[in-house]
Enzyme design. Structure first.
Site, PDB file in Angstrom:
ATOM      1  NE  ARG A  88      -4.250  -1.379  -0.020  1.00 53.31           N
ATOM      2  CZ  ARG A  88      -4.401  -2.349  -0.924  1.00 53.31           C
ATOM      3  NH1 ARG A  88      -3.439  -2.596  -1.809  1.00 53.31           N
ATOM      4  NH2 ARG A  88      -5.502  -3.075  -0.961  1.00 53.31           N
TER       5      ARG A  88
ATOM      6  CD  GLU B 281      -2.807   3.362  -5.466  1.00 57.32           C
ATOM      7  OE1 GLU B 281      -3.819   2.859  -5.986  1.00 57.32           O
ATOM      8  OE2 GLU B 281      -1.928   2.707  -4.889  1.00 57.32           O
TER       9      GLU B 281
ATOM     10  CG  HIS C 155      -3.134  -0.640  -7.159  1.00 57.76           C
ATOM     11  ND1 HIS C 155      -3.570   0.022  -6.032  1.00 57.76           N
ATOM     12  CD2 HIS C 155      -3.116  -1.960  -6.827  1.00 57.76           C
ATOM     13  CE1 HIS C 155      -3.825  -0.859  -5.070  1.00 57.76           C
ATOM     14  NE2 HIS C 155      -3.551  -2.079  -5.535  1.00 57.76           N
TER      15      HIS C 155
END
Ligand code: DGY
Length: 324
Positions: free
Chosen positions: A243, A272, A290
């Site tokens: 993360r 993000e 991602h």
């Protein structure tokens, strides 16, 4: 008999959406635009199950909305740091996730980033694409050898172990790991000839590549900060598929600019998708959007896992992947 009502917050692979349509009175998100807080609240008030994912901010405010109909949140993803778990618990909402099915694909992306960073693949591709490649030369874009080097894993759950397997058995890498509490099974440690480090600091100082595999959230926020980046070798690379907020991005940008480390490979970011724009101007960082679990097979399997979880719940059983 009336079908149960289900809201899905993002687009899912069509194979799974078709099954959802057959089984439930389902509200899909054709536009794929993430729902805002009011829309998420409305979903909790009008559906029996809300199927969320990593881009949904399921805050206490959202979860505390009055007159909830929903009893279960089926998260599409293994990570669930987008959900305020304490608030969900207090509201007696069941939360499930999708472990196992994304392990290998996420480990593959970590390995891909490790190789890209070590071998300067992003720089090389930019050179070719920009028409700046003048041909082979003995000193062009010299990277670092991967085979036989030391990989340090922070967190040693399923994804870290899958990466360690690929790195050890495929690239003959020496495996170090740090995990604060749990003890991995001995046969796994033996198979990987892995060594446990007593501290993050210990692992950072000894590793050629450091890959992050801990959960996100308050406990791991900025686990990798300026002081810890300075402990890494100047030839080392940092890989993050966990993360974004596990790494202090300002500190990482300084580390990459100042040569505290040689490079980084990132699949996840703080805030993000609005990553710190300074990353874009750095040559020694490989950036992916991602992609950890994004293969056809895995995304369909993740959807099926959510279907199985809510199916079990609605049939009166405990869902397999219950988080709270
Ligand atoms: C997860 O499942 O948590 C991933 O980050 C999604 O790819």
């Amino acid at each position: 008999m009336n079908k149960l009502k289900v809201v899905v917050t993002r687009r899912w692979p069509s194979e799974v959406e078709t099954q959802l349509k057959a089984l439930y009175d389902v509200q899909l998100n054709e536009s794929d635009v993430p729902l805002n807080a009011d829309q998420l609240k409305h979903a909790l008030q009008t559906a029996d199950a809300v199927l969320t994912t990593v881009t949904d901010a399921i805050t206490a405010d959202v979860l505390n909305v009055d007159n909830k109909r929903a009893k279960i949140i089926g998260q599409f993803g293994v990570g669930y740091n987008n959900i305020d778990i304490q608030a969900a618990k207090a509201q007696r909402l069941i939360v499930t996730n999708t472990p196992h099915v994304l392990t290998d694909c996420t480990a593959d992306i970590a390995m891909l980033l490790l190789l890209m960073s070590a071998r300067r693949a992003s720089e090389g591709e930019r050179l070719v694409r920009n028409g700046q490649w003048t041909g082979w030369s003995p000193t062009q874009l010299l990277g670092q050898k991967v085979t036989g080097k030391t990989l340090g894993l922070i967190g040693f759950g399923r994804i870290a172990q899958a990466m360690a397997k690929k790195a050890h058995h495929g690239f003959d890498m020496k495996i170090l790991f740090y995990v604060p509490s749990s003890t991995p099974e001995q046969h796994i440690i033996d198979d990987l000839q892995a060594t446990r480090c007593d501290s993050v600091e210990d692992l950072l100082a000894q590793s050629d590549f450091v890959s992050l595999h801990c959960p996100g959230g308050a406990a791991t926020k900025h686990l990798i900060n300026e002081a810890r980046l300075k402990l890494m070798r100047p030839t080392a690379h940092l890989i993050n598929t966990a993360r974004g907020d596990v790494v202090d991005s300002h500190a990482l940008i300084n580390a990459l600019k100042s040569g505290w480390i040689a490079g980084a490979g990132l699949d996840v970011y703080e805030n993000e998708p609005n990553l710190n724009p300074e990353f874009l101007s750095l040559n020694n960082v490989s950036l992916l959007p991602h992609l950890g679990s994004s293969t056809q097979e895995t995304r369909i399997a993740m959807g099926n896992r959510v279907l199985a979880n809510i199916g079990e719940f609605f049939a009166g059983h405990a869902p397999n992947d219950r988080v709270v």
